[in-house]
Scaffold this active site. Structure first.
Site, PDB file in Angstrom:
ATOM      1  N   SER A  93       1.924  -7.381  -1.213  1.00 37.35           N
ATOM      2  CA  SER A  93       2.498  -8.464  -0.490  1.00 37.35           C
ATOM      3  C   SER A  93       1.751  -9.542  -0.684  1.00 37.35           C
ATOM      4  O   SER A  93       2.131 -10.747  -0.238  1.00 37.35           O
ATOM      5  CB  SER A  93       3.071  -7.806   0.753  1.00 37.35           C
ATOM      6  OG  SER A  93       2.202  -7.941   1.775  1.00 37.35           O
ATOM      7  N   SER A  94       0.672  -9.634  -0.663  1.00 37.32           N
ATOM      8  CA  SER A  94      -0.206 -10.847  -0.872  1.00 37.32           C
ATOM      9  C   SER A  94      -0.049 -11.790  -1.953  1.00 37.32           C
ATOM     10  O   SER A  94      -0.114 -12.965  -2.001  1.00 37.32           O
ATOM     11  CB  SER A  94      -1.795 -10.495  -0.941  1.00 37.32           C
ATOM     12  OG  SER A  94      -2.199  -9.951  -1.972  1.00 37.32           O
TER      13      SER A  94
ATOM     14  N   THR B  30       0.936  -1.303  -0.065  1.00 39.64           N
ATOM     15  CA  THR B  30       0.123   0.061   0.162  1.00 39.64           C
ATOM     16  C   THR B  30       0.967   1.376   0.233  1.00 39.64           C
ATOM     17  O   THR B  30       0.614   2.475  -0.494  1.00 39.64           O
ATOM     18  CB  THR B  30      -0.899  -0.013   1.268  1.00 39.64           C
ATOM     19  OG1 THR B  30      -1.839  -1.358   1.132  1.00 39.64           O
ATOM     20  CG2 THR B  30      -1.704   1.344   1.414  1.00 39.64           C
TER      21      THR B  30
ATOM     22  N   GLN C 188      -3.519 -21.823  18.528  1.00 38.76           N
ATOM     23  CA  GLN C 188      -4.559 -20.814  17.959  1.00 38.76           C
ATOM     24  C   GLN C 188      -4.466 -19.459  18.622  1.00 38.76           C
ATOM     25  O   GLN C 188      -5.188 -18.770  18.249  1.00 38.76           O
ATOM     26  CB  GLN C 188      -5.973 -21.843  17.856  1.00 38.76           C
ATOM     27  CG  GLN C 188      -5.853 -22.808  16.805  1.00 38.76           C
ATOM     28  CD  GLN C 188      -7.107 -23.543  16.974  1.00 38.76           C
ATOM     29  OE1 GLN C 188      -8.111 -23.046  17.096  1.00 38.76           O
ATOM     30  NE2 GLN C 188      -7.273 -24.714  16.181  1.00 38.76           N
TER      31      GLN C 188
ATOM     32  N   THR D   8       1.915  -4.600   4.259  1.00 40.46           N
ATOM     33  CA  THR D   8       1.614  -5.086   5.604  1.00 40.46           C
ATOM     34  C   THR D   8       1.151  -6.777   5.533  1.00 40.46           C
ATOM     35  O   THR D   8       1.352  -7.193   6.691  1.00 40.46           O
ATOM     36  CB  THR D   8       0.528  -4.193   6.405  1.00 40.46           C
ATOM     37  OG1 THR D   8      -0.450  -4.066   5.605  1.00 40.46           O
ATOM     38  CG2 THR D   8       1.282  -2.796   6.524  1.00 40.46           C
ATOM     39  N   ASP D   9       0.502  -7.339   4.673  1.00 40.38           N
ATOM     40  CA  ASP D   9      -0.385  -8.306   4.566  1.00 40.38           C
ATOM     41  C   ASP D   9       0.561  -9.440   5.136  1.00 40.38           C
ATOM     42  O   ASP D   9       0.299 -10.469   5.878  1.00 40.38           O
ATOM     43  CB  ASP D   9      -1.212  -8.694   3.333  1.00 40.38           C
ATOM     44  CG  ASP D   9      -2.253  -7.753   3.334  1.00 40.38           C
ATOM     45  OD1 ASP D   9      -2.716  -7.128   4.180  1.00 40.38           O
ATOM     46  OD2 ASP D   9      -2.788  -7.568   2.140  1.00 40.38           O
TER      47      ASP D   9
HETATM   48  N1  ASP Z   1      -2.365  -5.428   0.484  1.00 35.71           N
HETATM   49  C1  ASP Z   1      -1.495  -4.489   0.860  1.00 35.71           C
HETATM   50  C2  ASP Z   1      -0.269  -5.408   0.999  1.00 35.71           C
HETATM   51  O1  ASP Z   1       0.344  -6.173   1.792  1.00 35.71           O
HETATM   52  C3  ASP Z   1      -1.559  -4.075   2.157  1.00 35.71           C
HETATM   53  C4  ASP Z   1      -0.641  -3.048   2.714  1.00 35.71           C
HETATM   54  O2  ASP Z   1       0.439  -2.828   2.319  1.00 35.71           O
HETATM   55  O3  ASP Z   1      -1.113  -2.433   3.982  1.00 35.71           O
HETATM   56  O4  ASP Z   1       0.743  -5.201   0.081  1.00 35.71           O
END
Ligand code: ASP
Length: 335
Positions: free
Chosen positions: A55-56, A12, A269, A86-87
């Site tokens: 990053s997904s 992001t 968990q 962040t993912d």
């Molecule tokens: N979907 C984004 C990623 O992980 C989310 C982020 O960067 O906050 O690339």
């Protein structure tokens, strides 16, 4: 004067909206940072674009890409800042922490919840903090800097998709709190290593994560072991490692795994707390069949560590067990 390399991977942080209002990778971050961040420091800062993706979409090959680049430039910089989505940041941070041996420079991952050029973005603040920590944090390890906190990289989890305070490390205190100055907890830092820096990116990604639930039939996993497509399982058990021991398929599965020298690692968990296979009767079978306790490791660190163990030791279950039970880079309590 310090020397910092910023390695961009996307997320992001550097995104912008497309015609439909959906976020996609943008190309403005380099210039933006040169104009607004470089003037804040008397230090030498350089930027490199390794990839520019959400990053997904990361795979272990991306972890290796980052590690290789850092190793290639290791002598030329005092610290490295990796801009990352962040993912899956927690997985990348864990992987890097296991890949580097005798790391004696900071590797700081950061990102943001709102893109750099948008109103109310947290990107600039996070990046400036990450650079400052890389220059003056006195760290010899992989960390995540986010929302005024510095976490050990292999201890973090993304806990919030909305709040700026997106990360936490449930089983480890923050290494540094960023207030009006740096509140450093130096006693928690990994010590400066005495050996020579080295890189080992061996890894086998053929692992499976199984969080079970009431009613789960463990015999469903038997073909997984017999097919030999999967080389190791992380079993996400209840609380402190409890597994429903009266489940008809369970004993069969554990016996099969132990017959195949197939590693099963038990994590929890519950994000906070520690797996203890000696505590409850319900964990007895796991202990009897030699399942490996992840102790207080996060799910992310456990999965990546199992991949690394399989990559390094193949089917040598004894060595895999020893590696997972040891603390390699501060990812678990010493036992
Ligand atoms: N979907 C984004 C990623 O992980 C989310 C982020 O960067 O906050 O690339």
């Amino acid at each position: 004067m310090g020397r910092i390399a910023i390695l961009h991977t996307g997320g992001t942080f550097a995104m912008e909206s497309n015609e439909q209002g959906k976020l996609r990778p943008g190309t403005y971050a380099f210039d933006y940072i040169e104009k607004s961040v470089y003037p804040l420091f008397d230090d030498h800062i350089e930027q490199f674009q390794l990839c520019n993706i959400d990053s997904s979409l990361f795979r272990p090959s991306h972890w290796k890409l980052i590690a290789d680049k850092i190793a290639e430039m290791y002598e030329n910089y005092d610290g490295f800042v990796v801009v990352h989505g962040t993912d899956t940041m927690a997985y990348t941070a864990a992987a890097l922490s296991f890949f580097f041996e005798n790391l004696d420079k900071p590797v700081v991952l950061t990102g943001s919840q709102i893109p750099l050029k948008d109103k109310r973005s947290d990107a600039l603040q996070n990046l400036v903090a990450a650079i400052e920590v890389a220059l003056r944090g006195n760290l010899n390890e992989v960390v995540v800097v986010f929302h005024n906190a510095v976490f050990r990289g292999n201890r973090v989890k993304k806990r919030d998709a909305w709040d700026f305070d997106a990360f936490y490390s449930p089983n480890h205190p923050k290494l540094i709190k960023l207030g009006i100055d740096m509140g450093r907890l130096d006693r928690l830092f990994l010590p400066k290593p005495t050996g020579i820096f080295a890189l080992n990116t061996a890894l086998d990604e053929r692992v499976l994560l199984v969080p079970f639930f009431p009613g789960f039939d463990f015999s469903m996993l038997l073909p997984v072991i017999r097919d030999e497509k999967v080389k190791g399982i992380v079993l996400e058990a209840y609380g402190s490692g409890n597994i429903p021991s009266d489940n008809p398929g369970l004993e069969e599965l554990f016996a099969e795994a132990s017959g195949h020298a197939f590693p099963i690692v038990v994590c929890s968990q519950s994000p906070a707390g520690k797996v203890n296979l000696h505590l409850y009767e319900a964990a007895t079978k796991a202990e009897f069949y030699g399942l490996i306790s992840a102790a207080d490791m996060t799910r992310e660190a456990t999965l990546v560590k199992l991949m690394v163990a399989l990559g390094r030791f193949g089917s040598d279950l004894k060595k895999i067990k020893k590696f997972i039970t040891r603390s390699i880079a501060g990812e678990k309590v010493a036992e």
